[in-house]
Design a protein around this motif. Structure first.
Motif, PDB file in Angstrom:
ATOM      1  N   PHE A 210       0.925  -1.142   0.081  1.00 27.63           N
ATOM      2  CA  PHE A 210       0.034  -0.097   0.013  1.00 27.63           C
ATOM      3  C   PHE A 210       0.678   1.297  -0.125  1.00 27.63           C
ATOM      4  O   PHE A 210       1.917   1.407   0.799  1.00 27.63           O
ATOM      5  N   ALA A 211       0.677   2.191  -0.783  1.00 23.88           N
ATOM      6  CA  ALA A 211       1.362   3.524  -0.993  1.00 23.88           C
ATOM      7  C   ALA A 211       0.184   4.583  -0.546  1.00 23.88           C
ATOM      8  O   ALA A 211      -0.637   4.808  -1.311  1.00 23.88           O
ATOM      9  N   LEU A 212       0.784   5.189   0.429  1.00 20.47           N
ATOM     10  CA  LEU A 212      -0.213   6.403   0.972  1.00 20.47           C
ATOM     11  C   LEU A 212      -0.334   7.571   0.158  1.00 20.47           C
ATOM     12  O   LEU A 212       0.785   8.139  -0.136  1.00 20.47           O
ATOM     13  N   GLU A 213      -1.427   7.915  -0.397  1.00 20.37           N
ATOM     14  CA  GLU A 213      -1.653   9.088  -1.041  1.00 20.37           C
ATOM     15  C   GLU A 213      -2.404  10.341  -0.460  1.00 20.37           C
ATOM     16  O   GLU A 213      -3.125   9.883   0.743  1.00 20.37           O
ATOM     17  N   HIS A 214      -2.419  11.307  -0.911  1.00 20.95           N
ATOM     18  CA  HIS A 214      -3.148  12.347  -0.104  1.00 20.95           C
ATOM     19  C   HIS A 214      -4.020  13.408  -1.074  1.00 20.95           C
ATOM     20  O   HIS A 214      -3.524  13.578  -2.354  1.00 20.95           O
ATOM     21  N   ARG A 215      -5.084  13.585  -0.425  1.00 13.46           N
ATOM     22  CA  ARG A 215      -5.823  14.906  -1.182  1.00 13.46           C
ATOM     23  C   ARG A 215      -5.451  16.195  -0.615  1.00 13.46           C
ATOM     24  O   ARG A 215      -5.067  16.377   0.552  1.00 13.46           O
TER      25      ARG A 215
END
Length: 227
Positions: A210-215
């Motif tokens: 899992f690769a954490l992405e951000h809004r």
């Protein structure tokens, strides 16, 4: 066909959003600061050499009013072809802006700080800083349409993790909310159900790939928001 990648705005989720409980560190991007200083030195120059007319692009321009205080702050020129007065900022997003402590504002632009924090440092209202940021970002994009430099602006922006809530399953309602009192780990809260979890626990539940992405969104000025 060549695909142009949009420059990515990079944030550190472990940095506090406000400095009530822990100091906000200096995260200045010195490359952006140096580039902006050069661009601003040119457009805010006190040089009396007439530039090209921003209205008709004519070269028949002359000095109309020398730089003086309090007005005009920078020279005013006149176009002999279209008989219009202008400054170097005329026709740009910076037109009409009155910066206060401009050197400090430039240093703050690339930092992960809220508008209210910058307003306190600059001694102006938060809405004023928000206007400066918006217009400066527009100007940067006019200078560099690739978005390389504009992507380095982080002042007044907020990130929220793109990660589902383990309790209610909401996928777009998590946001950062303070730090764990014992470990100092980042905490998250779900706006949908009010559930709190440590970021490390959320990431652990997603698996190794899992690769954490951000809004990323602009964060409106507020004195009541918590870190």
């Amino acid at each position: 066909m060549t695909t142009t990648l949009t420059p990515k705005r990079v944030f550190d989720p472990m940095l506090p959003l406000i400095g009530h409980y822990r100091q906000i560190p200096d995260t200045e991007d010195k490359a952006l600061t140096a580039w902006l200083e050069g661009q601003l030195d040119e457009i805010l120059s006190l040089s009396e050499v007439p530039p090209r007319c921003p209205h008709c692009q004519g070269t028949e321009t002359v000095l109309a009013t020398r730089a003086a205080h309090p007005k005009p702050v920078i020279p005013v020129f006149r176009c002999l072809d279209c008989d219009v007065h202008f400054r170097r900022t005329t026709g740009t997003p910076l037109s009409g802006l009155k910066f206060r402590n401009l050197p400090l504002f430039i240093k703050l632009l690339s930092q992960q700080r809220p508008v209210n924090d910058a307003a306190d440092a600059l001694g102006v209202k938060a809405v004023t800083v928000a206007r400066w940021i918006k217009r400066t970002r527009q100007w940067i994009l006019e200078l560099d349409p690739t978005g390389h430099w504009e992507a380095k602006v982080r002042l007044g922006m907020e990130i929220r993790p793109e990660i589902p809530c383990p309790r209610c399953g909401a996928v777009d309602r998590m946001h950062y909310r303070g730090f764990d009192a014992d470990t100092g780990e980042r905490r998250c809260r779900c706006d949908a159900c009010g559930h709190y979890r440590r970021l490390s626990d959320l990431l652990h539940n997603q698996g190794p790939d899992f690769a954490l992405e951000h809004r990323i969104s602009e964060r409106p000025p507020s004195s009541r928001r918590k870190s």
